[in-house]
Design a protein around this motif. Structure first.
Motif, PDB file in Angstrom:
ATOM      1  N   UNK A 168      28.251  26.489  32.974  1.00  0.00           N
ATOM      2  CA  UNK A 168      29.066  26.977  31.293  1.00  0.00           C
ATOM      3  C   UNK A 168      28.540  27.651  30.399  1.00  0.00           C
ATOM      4  N   UNK A 169      27.125  27.936  29.554  1.00  0.00           N
ATOM      5  CA  UNK A 169      26.939  29.366  29.365  1.00  0.00           C
ATOM      6  C   UNK A 169      26.805  30.353  30.293  1.00  0.00           C
ATOM      7  N   UNK A 170      26.457  30.137  31.808  1.00  0.00           N
ATOM      8  CA  UNK A 170      26.341  31.428  32.283  1.00  0.00           C
ATOM      9  C   UNK A 170      27.336  31.706  32.476  1.00  0.00           C
ATOM     10  N   UNK A 171      28.576  31.298  32.316  1.00  0.00           N
ATOM     11  CA  UNK A 171      29.668  32.006  32.816  1.00  0.00           C
ATOM     12  C   UNK A 171      30.393  32.385  31.475  1.00  0.00           C
ATOM     13  N   UNK A 172      30.236  32.403  30.699  1.00  0.00           N
ATOM     14  CA  UNK A 172      30.795  32.926  29.237  1.00  0.00           C
ATOM     15  C   UNK A 172      31.158  34.612  29.491  1.00  0.00           C
ATOM     16  N   UNK A 173      29.831  35.296  29.674  1.00  0.00           N
ATOM     17  CA  UNK A 173      29.678  36.250  29.834  1.00  0.00           C
ATOM     18  C   UNK A 173      31.423  37.251  31.204  1.00  0.00           C
ATOM     19  N   UNK A 174      31.560  36.650  32.476  1.00  0.00           N
ATOM     20  CA  UNK A 174      32.237  37.019  33.163  1.00  0.00           C
ATOM     21  C   UNK A 174      34.032  36.080  32.428  1.00  0.00           C
ATOM     22  N   UNK A 175      33.562  35.111  31.580  1.00  0.00           N
ATOM     23  CA  UNK A 175      35.076  34.414  31.116  1.00  0.00           C
ATOM     24  C   UNK A 175      35.720  35.540  29.868  1.00  0.00           C
ATOM     25  N   UNK A 176      34.671  35.718  28.908  1.00  0.00           N
ATOM     26  CA  UNK A 176      34.790  36.754  27.639  1.00  0.00           C
ATOM     27  C   UNK A 176      35.379  38.157  28.332  1.00  0.00           C
ATOM     28  N   UNK A 177      34.873  38.410  29.631  1.00  0.00           N
ATOM     29  CA  UNK A 177      35.364  40.091  30.195  1.00  0.00           C
ATOM     30  C   UNK A 177      37.267  40.268  30.608  1.00  0.00           C
ATOM     31  N   UNK A 178      37.047  38.959  31.408  1.00  0.00           N
ATOM     32  CA  UNK A 178      38.088  38.561  31.827  1.00  0.00           C
ATOM     33  C   UNK A 178      39.252  38.310  30.329  1.00  0.00           C
ATOM     34  N   UNK A 179      38.720  37.779  29.547  1.00  0.00           N
ATOM     35  CA  UNK A 179      39.743  38.024  28.136  1.00  0.00           C
ATOM     36  C   UNK A 179      40.265  38.427  27.482  1.00  0.00           C
ATOM     37  N   UNK A 180      38.844  39.693  27.389  1.00  0.00           N
ATOM     38  CA  UNK A 180      39.308  41.293  26.463  1.00  0.00           C
ATOM     39  C   UNK A 180      39.968  41.864  27.872  1.00  0.00           C
ATOM     40  N   UNK A 181      40.183  41.625  28.729  1.00  0.00           N
ATOM     41  CA  UNK A 181      40.967  42.571  29.794  1.00  0.00           C
ATOM     42  C   UNK A 181      42.708  43.034  29.008  1.00  0.00           C
ATOM     43  N   UNK A 182      42.237  44.152  29.389  1.00  0.00           N
ATOM     44  CA  UNK A 182      43.810  44.914  28.468  1.00  0.00           C
ATOM     45  C   UNK A 182      45.329  44.913  29.484  1.00  0.00           C
ATOM     46  N   UNK A 183      45.902  43.992  29.494  1.00  0.00           N
ATOM     47  CA  UNK A 183      47.088  43.441  29.992  1.00  0.00           C
ATOM     48  C   UNK A 183      47.600  44.573  31.281  1.00  0.00           C
ATOM     49  N   UNK A 184      48.150  45.583  30.535  1.00  0.00           N
ATOM     50  CA  UNK A 184      48.388  46.615  30.859  1.00  0.00           C
ATOM     51  C   UNK A 184      47.933  47.700  32.265  1.00  0.00           C
ATOM     52  N   UNK A 185      46.424  47.629  31.851  1.00  0.00           N
ATOM     53  CA  UNK A 185      44.961  48.397  32.573  1.00  0.00           C
ATOM     54  C   UNK A 185      45.497  47.523  33.873  1.00  0.00           C
ATOM     55  N   UNK A 186      45.323  45.829  33.548  1.00  0.00           N
ATOM     56  CA  UNK A 186      45.408  45.053  34.255  1.00  0.00           C
ATOM     57  C   UNK A 186      46.229  44.601  35.710  1.00  0.00           C
ATOM     58  N   UNK A 187      47.996  45.540  35.057  1.00  0.00           N
ATOM     59  CA  UNK A 187      48.549  45.450  35.812  1.00  0.00           C
ATOM     60  C   UNK A 187      48.498  46.749  37.022  1.00  0.00           C
ATOM     61  N   UNK A 188      48.322  47.804  36.600  1.00  0.00           N
ATOM     62  CA  UNK A 188      47.447  49.496  36.818  1.00  0.00           C
ATOM     63  C   UNK A 188      47.161  48.571  38.487  1.00  0.00           C
ATOM     64  N   UNK A 189      46.172  47.767  38.287  1.00  0.00           N
ATOM     65  CA  UNK A 189      44.587  48.148  38.729  1.00  0.00           C
ATOM     66  C   UNK A 189      44.803  47.761  40.636  1.00  0.00           C
ATOM     67  N   UNK A 190      44.315  48.632  40.783  1.00  0.00           N
ATOM     68  CA  UNK A 190      44.371  48.578  42.388  1.00  0.00           C
ATOM     69  C   UNK A 190      43.234  47.722  43.500  1.00  0.00           C
TER      70      UNK A 190
END
Length: 434
Positions: free
Chosen positions: A412-434
């Motif tokens: 769980x602790x190992x997963x907090x870093x990528x999980x935090x990155x996912x949580x901070x993702x901007x929805x507009x930028x993410x939808x534009x991602x290719x």
């Protein structure tokens, strides 16, 4: 998204990239497998030591001897001058080992010490031999039990101290040589014990075998029989014939009883009070403490290697989830655009990490338990066959549960870093991602 749906989604997402997830699980498996085996090793050995403690004595008993001193009054650390009051120690050690005899006056002194609830002297009995019918005569000693001490029996029962008939427990190593058949067959048979008094007259006492003691790490029998009170009295009286009255009541050691609820500090204070009046006391914990410390130290080192393996596996979890976040950028943007909060997104990836940890730990624990049980079974009939009752690798359900929880927590602790990155993702930028 409801919590149940969140967990279901996290579980299903775990195997989107099967190869990467399986490799991560295998890395966790190695750590969990090692940790389970080393934990089982510690549990098995310490359980055997705890069982052995019951063969040595109760926790509220202290073995007391008179402190041996040199001519200068300092405790001896080397050759000891001759002391007419010294008698055979009756304990394992160099040939001719002696201790200063305890007298009735010493027993009265011990009874008067603060914290002592009872004093029971240990009598030294030295028979010549033991024999069954007209068979071969074998040298044997006479052991004794203190309160709380038990015998690990292979057959029969312990001697009854309230019985008037003469009873004994015989070491299993004597059964076959004496022609008594097997352990079960020996129970109920009569043996003869010869003992010589101070006038060099040999007396033969017949007694009944009521039990056969198995061999053990700290068996109170060893190469000695254990009599009931009636047989002990009979042998002691025979041995004491011709001994001056003032020399009969001389004891190598005594068992001093204290409050079972006494703390370590109180026990230490009692030892100090004993030392102040010339006695040395040791408890069961003193006798086995160093041994347990060494075992615990070895297990701790082995556990450290397992933890290192788990920490290495945690980097695999970080990599797996970072890749998952990268591959699911548009999906994350869509979920956030539909109203999923940062906390839910964080929880989604954290649950995935914890689930990977659960799978790796559960598989590692299960296989370690199978392998450990099989290894213990093989060793108990081969290399460790002379230590009956020892299960080298044993598993405690509570410890197993703790291992799984710890591994999941690391994941769980190992997963907090990528999980935090996912949580901070901007929805507009993410939808534009290719």
């Amino acid at each position: 998204m409801r919590t149940v749906d969140l967990i279901g989604s996290a579980v299903s997402n775990t195997f989107r990239s099967k190869t990467r997830t399986i490799l991560t699980i295998l890395a966790i498996f190695v750590g969990a497998f090692t940790l389970t085996l080393t934990s089982g090793l510690g549990t098995g050995i310490n359980a055997y030591i705890d069982d052995t403690v019951t063969s040595i004595g109760a926790a509220d008993v202290m073995t007391v001897t008179k402190t041996q001193e040199s001519a200068t009054g300092v405790a001896a650390d080397g050759p000891v001058e001759y002391d007419p009051d010294a008698i055979a120690s009756g304990q394992p050690g160099p040939p001719g080992s002696t201790v200063v005899a305890l007298t009735p006056a010493d027993l009265d002194t011990l009874n008067g010490i603060e914290g002592v609830t009872d004093v029971v002297p240990t009598r030294s009995i030295s028979p010549d031999y033991i024999q069954a019918d007209d068979g071969t005569k074998y040298v044997i000693g006479v052991g004794s039990l203190i309160a709380g001490q038990t015998i690990q029996l292979e057959a029969g029962t312990e001697p009854d101290d309230s019985a008037a008939d003469l009873q004994l427990v015989l070491p299993v190593s004597f059964v076959e040589p004496m022609g008594l058949g097997d352990a079960a067959s020996a129970v109920g048979q009569t043996v003869s014990i010869a003992i010589t008094d101070a006038e060099r007259t040999q007396h033969v006492v017949d007694a009944t075998v009521v039990g056969v003691a198995e061999e053990g790490l700290a068996s109170p029998t060893g190469a000695s029989l254990v009599p009931n009170t009636a047989l002990s009295d009979e042998l002691f009286d025979a041995q004491s014939m011709g001994v001056p009255a003032d020399q009969v009541e001389r004891y190598a050691q005594a068992s001093v009883f204290f409050d079972p609820s006494a703390t370590d500090d109180e026990i230490s204070a009692l030892k100090d009070r004993l030392a102040d009046v010339g006695f040395t006391g040791s408890t069961v914990a003193d006798q086995l403490g160093m041994f347990k410390t060494v075992i615990d130290g070895i297990v701790l080192v082995l556990n450290a290697f397992a933890i290192i393996a788990l920490l290495a596996a945690s980097f695999g979890i970080v990599n797996t989830l970072f890749m998952s976040v990268q591959e699911r950028t548009r999906e994350i943007g869509l979920m956030k655009a539909m109203g999923m909060g940062n906390g839910r997104v964080f929880s989604l990836f954290s649950i995935e990490a914890a689930f990977i940890g659960f799978l790796g730990s559960a598989i590692g624990v299960a296989i370690a338990m199978l392998a450990g049980s099989a290894l213990s079974s093989v060793l108990s009939t081969s290399l460790l066959s002379n230590l009956p009752g020892l299960t080298l690798i044993a598993f405690d359900p509570a410890s197993i549960l703790v291992i799984i929880v710890v591994v999941m927590a690391i994941a769980f602790l190992a997963g907090t870093l990528p999980a935090a990155r996912a949580a901070r993702a901007d929805p507009v930028d993410s939808l534009r991602y290719e």
